[in-house]
Scaffold this motif. Structure first.
Motif, PDB file in Angstrom:
ATOM      1  N   UNK A 225      45.930  43.997  40.048  1.00  0.00           N
ATOM      2  CA  UNK A 225      45.548  44.810  41.390  1.00  0.00           C
ATOM      3  C   UNK A 225      44.061  45.281  40.890  1.00  0.00           C
ATOM      4  N   UNK A 226      43.926  45.873  39.864  1.00  0.00           N
ATOM      5  CA  UNK A 226      42.434  46.168  39.237  1.00  0.00           C
ATOM      6  C   UNK A 226      41.530  44.900  39.348  1.00  0.00           C
TER       7      UNK A 226
ATOM      8  N   UNK B 256      38.177  44.724  41.764  1.00  0.00           N
ATOM      9  CA  UNK B 256      36.670  44.710  41.262  1.00  0.00           C
ATOM     10  C   UNK B 256      36.065  43.384  41.790  1.00  0.00           C
ATOM     11  N   UNK B 257      36.763  42.415  42.184  1.00  0.00           N
ATOM     12  CA  UNK B 257      36.169  41.331  42.827  1.00  0.00           C
ATOM     13  C   UNK B 257      35.797  41.683  44.270  1.00  0.00           C
TER      14      UNK B 257
ATOM     15  N   UNK C 144      40.179  48.948  31.608  1.00  0.00           N
ATOM     16  CA  UNK C 144      41.051  49.277  32.632  1.00  0.00           C
ATOM     17  C   UNK C 144      41.833  50.444  32.278  1.00  0.00           C
ATOM     18  N   UNK C 145      41.694  51.422  33.007  1.00  0.00           N
ATOM     19  CA  UNK C 145      42.501  52.713  32.657  1.00  0.00           C
ATOM     20  C   UNK C 145      43.611  52.575  33.586  1.00  0.00           C
ATOM     21  N   UNK C 146      44.829  53.093  33.174  1.00  0.00           N
ATOM     22  CA  UNK C 146      46.027  53.433  34.041  1.00  0.00           C
ATOM     23  C   UNK C 146      45.504  54.417  35.267  1.00  0.00           C
ATOM     24  N   UNK C 147      45.575  53.938  36.456  1.00  0.00           N
ATOM     25  CA  UNK C 147      45.237  54.428  37.879  1.00  0.00           C
ATOM     26  C   UNK C 147      46.377  54.311  38.722  1.00  0.00           C
ATOM     27  N   UNK C 148      47.488  53.952  38.576  1.00  0.00           N
ATOM     28  CA  UNK C 148      48.522  53.553  39.577  1.00  0.00           C
ATOM     29  C   UNK C 148      48.593  52.458  39.977  1.00  0.00           C
ATOM     30  N   UNK C 149      47.732  51.495  39.375  1.00  0.00           N
ATOM     31  CA  UNK C 149      47.402  50.289  39.879  1.00  0.00           C
ATOM     32  C   UNK C 149      47.725  49.218  38.568  1.00  0.00           C
TER      33      UNK C 149
END
Length: 423
Positions: free
Chosen positions: A29-30, A34-35, A20-25
């Motif tokens: 939330x990630x 993904x689900x 999980x990279x930091x993407x503003x979420x």
């Protein structure tokens, strides 16, 4: 504003799968996103909830049920965050986390509902069993993404994975081995979720162990109870299984075991059925059940490590009792009927026969026929028999109702299999 309710312990991810990279979420939330975007979640649109999917377009499927559970779960969190004096703007339950758990709570359940789950458990009994909730974990940790003939998980956060742990008993430790267990090879999940304290060291009985759940798992459980207790009744009325006459007869069977409050409720339900206002009548119960929920504190060996075990929910007795009444009525008037049992028998027979064909070809035979997609066909060649059986079970449990039926027809129906049928 940072939410102090969760720490790095809660957001840590199990080591297998896509990072999980930091993407503003947030990590939660990630998890949720993904689900929602996953094939396993989309397949729920064609998996049985009560009635076979596709039988009528207004009945609930596993997908619509999961969406309803997620919305109820979010509403419970919103209610607790607003009304509890124990929480604040920077110290609150995360709605995205609870939504993730609710959306994914049935993601591993097979076609044909609980009948499908039971027959797969019998077929897999000598190879570690099958359980829908254990399969949820397997998908999240091991099977979420595929790269050719290899699979990996979605790298779920500890809090999300723990929220999915409705049961913590291993198959080998389960007394009856019928349900409410996880697979023996999933012990590493238990170790990851609680690295310092072994869950099974805390309790003497299987029931106590399986009842020990995180706050988010408790919320999901109650949201699930709300959704299916109300909506199974709604679908049952629409399908003609629940009528005024059948409700009255059931009330007579209960006799003195029916409390005055519940008798009044069932009288009102009969009136709503007669007036064709039952959907609105039942929908009002959702809000009542949500507002029956309060946040409480608890003490246990895990509560110093995470607020997810420092807090719990309590549900008022009258809410629990009414919910149980609805579930009992659904069992008596819908699930225990010849029509539903006949469909369950047919679904079980279809799953059993397809599994036995695949087992005979890929485990007992020499794989002369390519009955599975290429990535499964090649992957099976590299496994031993128990791993092959588990992989076949993964494949079969992931199939939708319609896919299983079409596969069955291709294998057994002489009139099915033209080039048009195969497309």
């Amino acid at each position: 504003m940072k939410n102090r309710f969760y720490t790095e312990f809660d957001t840590a991810s199990i080591g297998r799968g896509q990072s999980k990279n930091v993407k503003g979420r947030t990590p939660f939330e990630q998890d949720r996103d993904r689900i929602i975007y996953s094939p396993a979640f989309r397949r729920l649109q064609n998996k049985t909830q009560v009635f076979l999917s596709g039988e009528f377009d207004f009945y609930r499927t596993r997908l619509t049920h999961s969406m309803e559970v997620s919305q109820i779960g979010r509403s419970i969190v919103n209610h607790l965050n607003r009304t509890s004096g124990l929480l604040s703007d920077d110290f609150h339950i995360d709605q995205d986390l609870v939504e993730s758990v609710c959306l994914a709570h049935d993601i591993g359940h097979p076609s044909f509902g609980h009948a499908g789950e039971q027959v797969l458990n019998k077929l897999m009994f000598k190879s570690g069993g099958f359980e829908g909730n254990a399969q949820n974990l397997r998908i999240l940790v091991d099977l979420f993404y595929r790269d050719k003939s290899r699979w990996k998980g979605m790298k779920p956060t500890r809090a999300f994975l723990d929220g999915m742990l409705k049961y913590k008993t291993l198959f080998s430790d389960s007394e009856k081995k019928k349900h409410h267990f996880i697979y023996d090879f999933q012990r590493d999940i238990l170790d990851f979720v609680s690295p310092e304290v072994a869950f099974d060291s805390l309790f003497e009985t299987e029931k106590e162990l399986n009842s020990f759940k995180s706050l988010e798992c408790r919320i999901m459980d109650w949201a699930d109870d709300i959704a299916y207790s109300i909506h199974d009744i709604d679908d049952g009325i629409r399908a003609g299984f629940i009528t005024m006459k059948k409700v009255r007869n059931w009330m007579e069977e209960l006799g003195k075991g029916l409390s005055p409050d519940h008798a009044t409720f069932l009288d009102n339900l009969c009136g709503a059925i007669a007036d064709d206002t039952f959907s609105e009548f039942l929908a009002r119960l959702i809000g009542e059940f949500i507002h029956c929920t309060t946040l409480v504190e608890r003490e246990n060996p895990l509560s110093p490590m995470t607020n997810r075990y420092r807090f719990n929910i309590a549900v008022r007795a009258e809410g629990k009792a009414l919910c149980s009444l609805l579930k009992d009525m659904a069992v008596a008037l819908v699930f225990h009927t010849p029509q539903v049992h006949q469909l369950e028998f047919k679904g079980s027979m279809i799953l059993r026969q397809v599994f036995e064909v695949l087992e005979g070809e890929y485990i007992d035979g020499k794989s002369e026929y390519r009955l599975l997609p290429a990535h499964y066909h090649h992957a099976l060649a590299l496994r031993d028999d128990d791993d092959k059986r588990r992989m076949l079970c993964d494949y079969l449990s992931g199939m939708t109702d319609g896919f299983v039926v079409r596969t069955y027809k291709r294998l057994f129906d002489p009139d099915f299999g033209s080039i048009i049928d195969l497309i």
